[in-house]
Scaffold this active site. Structure first.
Site, PDB file in Angstrom:
ATOM      1  N   ASP A 270       0.784  -1.239   0.000  1.00  0.00           N
ATOM      2  CA  ASP A 270       0.000   0.000   0.000  1.00  0.00           C
ATOM      3  C   ASP A 270       0.816   1.289   0.000  1.00  0.00           C
ATOM      4  O   ASP A 270       0.761   2.094  -0.941  1.00  0.00           O
ATOM      5  CB  ASP A 270      -0.988  -0.008   1.163  1.00  0.00           C
ATOM      6  CG  ASP A 270      -0.348  -0.396   2.496  1.00  0.00           C
ATOM      7  OD1 ASP A 270       0.870  -0.638   2.533  1.00  0.00           O
ATOM      8  OD2 ASP A 270      -1.069  -0.464   3.505  1.00  0.00           O
ATOM      9  N   GLU A 364     -11.191  -6.637   8.969  1.00  0.00           N
ATOM     10  CA  GLU A 364      -9.789  -6.648   8.550  1.00  0.00           C
ATOM     11  C   GLU A 364      -9.636  -7.212   7.143  1.00  0.00           C
ATOM     12  O   GLU A 364      -8.731  -6.830   6.403  1.00  0.00           O
ATOM     13  CB  GLU A 364      -8.955  -7.444   9.561  1.00  0.00           C
ATOM     14  CG  GLU A 364      -7.472  -7.212   9.463  1.00  0.00           C
ATOM     15  CD  GLU A 364      -7.031  -5.832   9.959  1.00  0.00           C
ATOM     16  OE1 GLU A 364      -5.909  -5.732  10.459  1.00  0.00           O
ATOM     17  OE2 GLU A 364      -7.788  -4.849   9.847  1.00  0.00           O
ATOM     18  N   THR A 468       2.166   8.581   5.716  1.00  0.00           N
ATOM     19  CA  THR A 468       1.222   7.470   5.812  1.00  0.00           C
ATOM     20  C   THR A 468       0.670   7.320   7.219  1.00  0.00           C
ATOM     21  O   THR A 468      -0.363   6.700   7.429  1.00  0.00           O
ATOM     22  CB  THR A 468       1.881   6.146   5.362  1.00  0.00           C
ATOM     23  OG1 THR A 468       0.870   5.157   5.144  1.00  0.00           O
ATOM     24  CG2 THR A 468       2.890   5.661   6.391  1.00  0.00           C
TER      25      THR A 468
END
EC number: 3.2.1.-
Length: 916
Positions: A270, A364, A468
C-alpha cells in the site's frame, strides 16, 4: 511547483451536491471529535504513560516483555512512549497547544532511544521518526508565530536524527533494502542484536521510508538519510515485473527475488505507491511522479475491477491471486484523489462505506460478496482518510454523513471507560484489549479536518503533506538550501518520458457539472452491496416438520441425509475429477419451508468451508534428495489433517518412493514387499484420504504421497488444500501423508521411471541442500532409508498408473464450483466445522434457482472466500481423449518436467511466509 500541485489536488470544487449539513451540526460533530480524542488521550496519559500503548479494557499500559507476546505486532513497541510521540502533531491540529507543549517537555525528559530492544524499521520510521518530525514541524510553526514554544531549540529534531542514525544500520545490505528489524542499541550485526538474520521484507516496509528520511535530511542538512531511502526506492523500481509493471508483496533483501508474487494495493504494498506520489509532491522530483504513473496505469488495468481492488500475480496479472480484500486498501481512494482520478475513488469508497454500514466497521478482510473474511478491526483510520480527501475534492455533504457514521460507530461499539478498544469481532461486537497509537495519530486528525472550517485550524493545512501515519511535513522542504545538492548528487540512468506525466489535476467543477453525478456513481454500488445483506431465517411454527439438516452434520454416505437434501431441492452432480457439486433449485423442494432450509444449508456449506482458515496447516515440502537432484528440486505439497505433523519433526521423513498397488490405495495393498519401509505413491480418487493412509500403513509404508488425478492441475495455478479425514477418528494414522497436484506428481513419477531409485524428504520446509549433496556423493544412506528387496517397477506400469481414469465416488463430496481446483475428499462432518468468528449461517440467504457451489479449494495457509455461480454439467472427456493427453505428458523428458522446479520452490516459500 509541488505546493501548487498539492493545492490543486485538494481544493477541488465546492459546489453543492445535495442538501448541505448545517454549520451548527458540523460544529457539533467537530466538537464531538475533540471530546473523543480527549477521552482516548487522557486515558492513555492517566493509565498507560510512559508505556507505548494503552490497554483500554484493563486500564493499564502495554509494556513489551511484561505482556504476552502478540508476535510481529509488538515490533512497533520500543519502550519509547510510542503513543505520546505519535500524537504530538494531532494535539496542535486540534488547537491543544498547551497540551502539546507539555507533551514535548515530557518526551524530552522521559523518552530514551538507546533501548536494547528489537523494533520494526517500518513502524519505527512512520510512527516515531515521523512523530518527532511532525512534532518538530509544529513546534517551529508555533515558535515562528510567536504563540508558544519560544524556548524550543530543535530538541525534537535532534532526537529524530539520533533515531535516524539508529535505523541506518538496517540499510547495510547489498541491495539497499533495509532489514525488517533493527536493535536500537546494537544495530543488526552481532549476537547481541538478536536480529539481522531475516532475508525478506515487505515492499511497503522498504518503500515507505523516503518522506521521513528525506525530511530528516533536509531539516538537518545531512543527505545520508535521503540517499539511503532513495536507494531502496530505486531498487524496488528496478525489480518491478517489467511486463506488468507491478511489484510483489515480499522481496528478498539480499537477492532482490520476489518471495511473494501477489500484487495489490493493500497490506504489504500500500504505502509504497503512496510514497511515490507524495515524494514527488514533497520533494519536487519528477522521477517519482513518472514511476507512480506507470504503476498506477497497471493498477487500473489489472487490479482495479470497480469498485473492487483484487490482488493478482505479477507474472500473470490476469490471474487473480485471491478473492478477498483487506481493509488497508481503504486508503487508496484518498490516494486517487491526490492523483486526480476522482471517479474510481468515489466508486471504491462507496463500496467500502456500504461494507462499513453492513458490519459497523471495515472487517480486517472481506470477500468479494462483502462478507467477513477476517473479523478483527483494530480501529484503522484509512476509511476516514479517504472520506476526508473525497470531501475536500468534491465538497459533497454525503461524505460528512459518512464521517458521522464513523463517529457514531466508534462511540456505540468501541468506546469503553478507559479509551477506545479495538474490535476482536465486528459481528459479535467483542473487544480486544488494544488501542494502537495510529488511532490517535490519524483517526482524529482526519475526522477533525472533515468537520472543521478553515478558521477552526491553527495553520493552513494546504502547506503540509500527510505521511502514511498522518504526520505533517511542510511542503517548503522542497526548496530547502540543501535540496538541490541532494538531487544533483543522485545518479540515474532513467530517461524521463513526458508521456507518463499528468502535470495538473482535473477541476472537479468541470468533472461534475451535474450535482447528481457522484450520487449516480454510488447508487449501483450501494445496490450491489445491499443485495448481499443477510436475511432473517423464516419463521418455523412448532411441530411443523423435523429440524432442518445442518451442514456440519451432513454425511455424504448417509442415505437419510441424501433424502433430506432431495426434499430441500439440493441435488448432487458428480464431476469427472472426483468432486461432487451441490446445486439447489427451490422449485424442486417439497415446500417453501424446505426450500428455505435448502438455501440455508447451501450457505452453511459455504460458510463452514471458509471457516477452515484458522485451522489450516502451512504447506509442506517434498524434496528429491537422491542423484541427480541432490535436494535441488522441492515440490510444494498439501498437508493432511491427520497423521504425523511434519512441522513438529526436526528431521522430517526420508525414504525411497514406490508405487502402491492398487494405485488408488482403496483396498489392501498387494505389493507390501515393495511398500514396506518406503514412501508409497498413490492416486487420488475412489475413496477417502484416510482410507488410503490406513492401507499403506498396514503394508508397512513410512509415508505416503497422494497425486492428483486431475490432468494439468498444478500448484502454480491452484491453491493448496488440506486432506481431511473420513468422519471418524484418525488417531490410528501415524504416518505422514502429503498431496501433490498432477504437474508436481508427474515430476516425481517421471523421475522414478528414469532413475528407478528416487529418495525424497517429506518435511515442513526445504532442508539444506549441501548436506544432501555431500551425503549422496559419499554414498551415504541411513539404515532406515536404504532400500531392501527393491525391484524397480516397469515403465509401462508407471505410465498406466499415472494416467489411469478414476471413477468418482459419492463419498468424495465437496461443494465446489466446477471451474475451481478440487477440494478435500472428505465427509463434510469432518471437513467443515463451525468457528466462532464466522457469521451465523442462518443469517445469510442465497437467491433460489441459482447453483451455489461452496468455496474454492482452500489454500493451506489462507482462506478463500465463497463464490456464487450458475451450475452447468461439466463437459465429459472420453477415455481415449484423456489417454492421448496422458501419453503426451508421459513422453516428456525429466529435464522438461524439472524446468520449473525453481518456481515450485519459490511458490512454496511464498505460501510458507504468506500472512497479512
Amino acid at each position: 511547483m509541488p505546493a501548487v500541485l498539492f493545492s490543486l489536488m485538494l481544493l477541488g470544487a465546492l459546489c453543492s451536491l445535495g442538501e448541505s449539513m448545517s454549520r451548527e451540526e458540523k460544529n457539533r460533530l467537530r466538537n464531538q471529535v475533540v471530546e473523543m480524542f480527549d477521552h482516548a488521550y487522557q486515558n492513555y496519559m492517566d493509565h498507560a504513560y510512559p508505556a507505548d500503548e494503552l490497554m483500554p479494557l484493563t486500564c493499564r499500559g502495554r509494556v513489551r516483555g511484561l505482556e504476552p507476546s502478540r508476535g510481529d505486532v509488538d515490533d512497533a513497541l520500543g519502550k519509547f512512549s510510542l503513543t505520546l510521540i505519535d500524537t504530538l502533531d494531532t494535539l496542535v491540529l486540534l488547537n491543544k497547544t498547551t497540551e502539546f507543549e507539555a507533551a514535548v517537555r515530557r518526551v524530552l525528559k522521559d523518552v530514551r532511544l538507546d533501548n536494547d530492544i528489537v523494533v520494526s524499521v517500518f513502524e519505527t520510521n512512520i510512527r516515531v521518526l515521523g512523530g518527532l518530525l511532525g512534532g518538530h514541524s509544529m513546534a517551529v510553526m508555533l515558535k515562528d508565530g510567536g504563540q508558544s514554544m519560544q524556548w524550543y531549540q530543535d530538541e525534537l529534531l535532534h532526537m529524530a536524527k539520533d533515531l535516524g542514525l539508529r535505523l541506518l544500520p538496517a540499510f547495510n545490505t547489498s541491495s539497499g533494502l533495509p532489514y525488517p528489524r533493527v536493535n536500537l542499541r546494537h544495530g543488526v550485526r552481532g549476537p547481541e542484536t538478536r536480529t539481522g538474520t531475516e532475508t525478506d521484507t515487505c515492499t511497503a516496509c522498504a518503500g515507505t521510508i523516503i518522506l521521513e528520511f528525506a525530511a530528516l535530511s533536509r531539516f538537518t542538512g545531512d543527505p545520508v538519510f535521503e540517499a539511503h531511502a532513495r536507494r531502496a526506492m530505486d531498487f524496488l523500481w528496478e525489480k518491478r515485473q517489467r511486463n506488468s509493471n507491478l511489484v510483489g508483496t515480499t522481496i528478498n533483501i539480499h537477492s532482490g527475488e520476489w518471495v511473494r508474487r501477489d500484487s495489490g494495493v493493500g497490506a504489504g504494498i500500500d504505502s509504497y505507491y503512496e510514497y511515490l506520489l507524495k515524494a514527488y509532491v514533497l520533494l519536487g522530483d519528477d522521477q517519482f511522479l513518472q514511476r507512480f504513473n506507470i504503476h498506477y496505469a497497471s493498477i487500473m488495468k489489472y487490479i482495479s475491477q470497480p469498485p473492487l481492488l483484487l490482488d493478482v500475480h505479477i507474472h500473470k496479472p490476469l490471474l487473480p491471486a485471491r478473492t478477498w480484500m483487506d481493509s488497508l486498501l481503504a486508503f487508496f481512494p484518498g490516494l486517487q484523489v491526490l492523483k486526480g482520478d476522482i471517479r474510481p475513488a468515489i466508486e471504491t469508497h462507496e463500496m467500502l462505506y456500504q461494507v462499513t454500514k453492513k458490519h459497523n466497521f471495515l472487517p480486517e478482510a472481506f470477500t468479494t460478496d462483502f462478507r467477513v473474511h477476517w473479523a478483527q478491526h483494530p480501529l484503522r483510520p484509512e476509511f476516514a482518510e479517504s472520506t476526508y480527501f473525497l470531501y475536500k475534492a468534491t465538497g459533497d455533504p454525503y461524505y460528512l454523513e459518512a464521517g458521522r457514521t464513523i463517529l457514531d460507530n466508534l462511540n456505540r461499539f468501541a468506546r469503553v471507560p478507559c479509551g477506545f478498544a479495538a474490535m476482536k469481532d465486528v459481528r459479535t461486537g467483542s473487544h480486544e484489549d488494544r488501542m494502537d497509537s495510529f488511532f490517535l495519530a490519524e483517526m482524529f486528525k482526519y475526522l477533525f479536518l472533515l468537520f472543521a472550517d478553515d478558521e477552526d485550524l491553527p495553520f493552513d493545512i494546504e502547506d503540509y503533506i500527510f505521511t502514511t501515519e498522518a504526520h505533517l511535513l511542510p511542503l517548503s522542504l522542497s526548496t530547502t538550501p540543501d535540496s538541490q545538492s541532494i538531487l544533483s548528487n543522485r545518479t540515474s540512468e532513467e530517461e524521463l518520458d513526458d508521456s507518463n506525466f499528468d502535470w495538473t489535476c482535473p477541476n472537479t467543477r468541470l468533472l461534475f457539472p451535474d450535482p447528481a453525478y457522484p450520487r449516480n456513481l454510488r447508487e449501483p454500488i450501494r445496490s450491489a452491496v445491499d443485495k448481499s445483506c443477510p436475511r432473517p431465517a423464516p419463521y418455523r411454527e412448532p411441530g411443523m416438520g423435523r429440524p432442518p439438516l445442518r451442514a456440519q452434520d451432513f454425511m455424504a454416505n448417509n442415505p437419510e441425509h441424501l433424502e433430506l437434501l432431495r426434499r430441500m431441492g439440493v441435488s448432487l452432480i458428480h464431476l469427472k475429477d472426483g468432486r461432487v457439486q451441490l446445486v439447489q433449485h427451490a422449485t424442486q423442494a417439497v415446500s417453501a419451508v424446505a426450500a428455505e432450509d435448502g438455501v440455508r444449508f447451501m450457505q452453511e456449506m459455504m460458510e463452514l468451508s471458509s471457516q477452515q482458515q484458522k485451522e489450516q496447516l502451512p504447506p509442506r515440502a517434498i524434496q528429491i534428495v537422491s542423484h541427480p537432484f541432490f535436494g535441488r528440486v522441492v515440490l510444494t505439497a498439501g498437508p493432511a489433517q491427520f497423521g504425523i505433523d511434519l512441522s513438529k519433526s526436526t528431521t522430517g521423513v526420508r525414504g525411497f518412493v514406490t508405487v502402491a498397488e492398487p494405485y488408488s490405495g482403496c483396498s489392501e495393498i498387494t505389493n507390501p514387499e515393495y511398500v514396506r519401509g518406503h514412501i508409497a505413491l498413490l492416486q487420488r480418487g475412489q475413496c477417502m484420504f484416510a482410507e488410503k493412509a490406513r492401507h499403506i500403513q498396514k503394508a508397512g509404508a513410512i509415508g505416503g504421497i497422494v497425486i492428483d488425478d486431475n490432468e494439468g492441475s498444478s500448484s502454480d495455478t491452484a491453491p493448496l488444500f488440506q486432506m481431511a479425514g473420513d468422519g471418524r477418528s484418525t488417531d490410528d494414522v501415524t504416518l505422514p501423508l502429503l498431496f501433490l497436484f498432477h504437474k508436481e506428481g508427474n515430476i516425481l513419477l517421471e523421475s522414478l521411471k528414469e532413475y528407478r531409485e528416487v529418495e525424497v524428504l517429506l518435511s515442513d520446509k526445504a532442508r539444506d541442500r549441501g548436506a544432501d549433496v555431500q551425503a549422496a556423493e559419499g554414498g551415504c544412506l541411513t539404515e532406515a532409508t536404504t532400500p531392501t528387496n527393491f525391484e524397480p517397477i516397469s515403465q509401462s506400469l508407471i505410465s498406466t498408473l499415472a494416467l489411469g481414469e478414476v471413477t468418482p465416488s459419492q463419498e468424495e463430496v465437496s461443494a465446489v464450483d466446477q471451474d475451481t481446483t478440487p477440494m478435500e475428499e472428505t465427509s463434510p462432518s469432518e471437513e467443515v466445522r463451525l468457528v466462532e468468528e464466522e457469521a451465523s449461517p442462518a443469517e445469510e440467504a442465497i437467491p433460489a434457482e441459482e447453483a451455489i457451489p461452496a468455496e474454492e479449494a482452500i489454500p493451506a495457509d489462507e482462506e478463500a472466500p465463497p463464490t456464487v455461480t450458475d451450475s452447468t454439467q461439466p463437459k465429459e472427456e472420453t477415455d481415449s481423449e484423456k489417454s492421448e493427453e496422458g501419453d503426451t505428458d508421459s513422453n516428456q523428458s525429466v529435464d522438461e518436467l524439472l524446468a520449473d522446479w525453481r518456481e515450485d520452490l519459490e511458490a512454496f516459500q511464498q505460501m510458507e511466509k504468506d500472512e497479512l
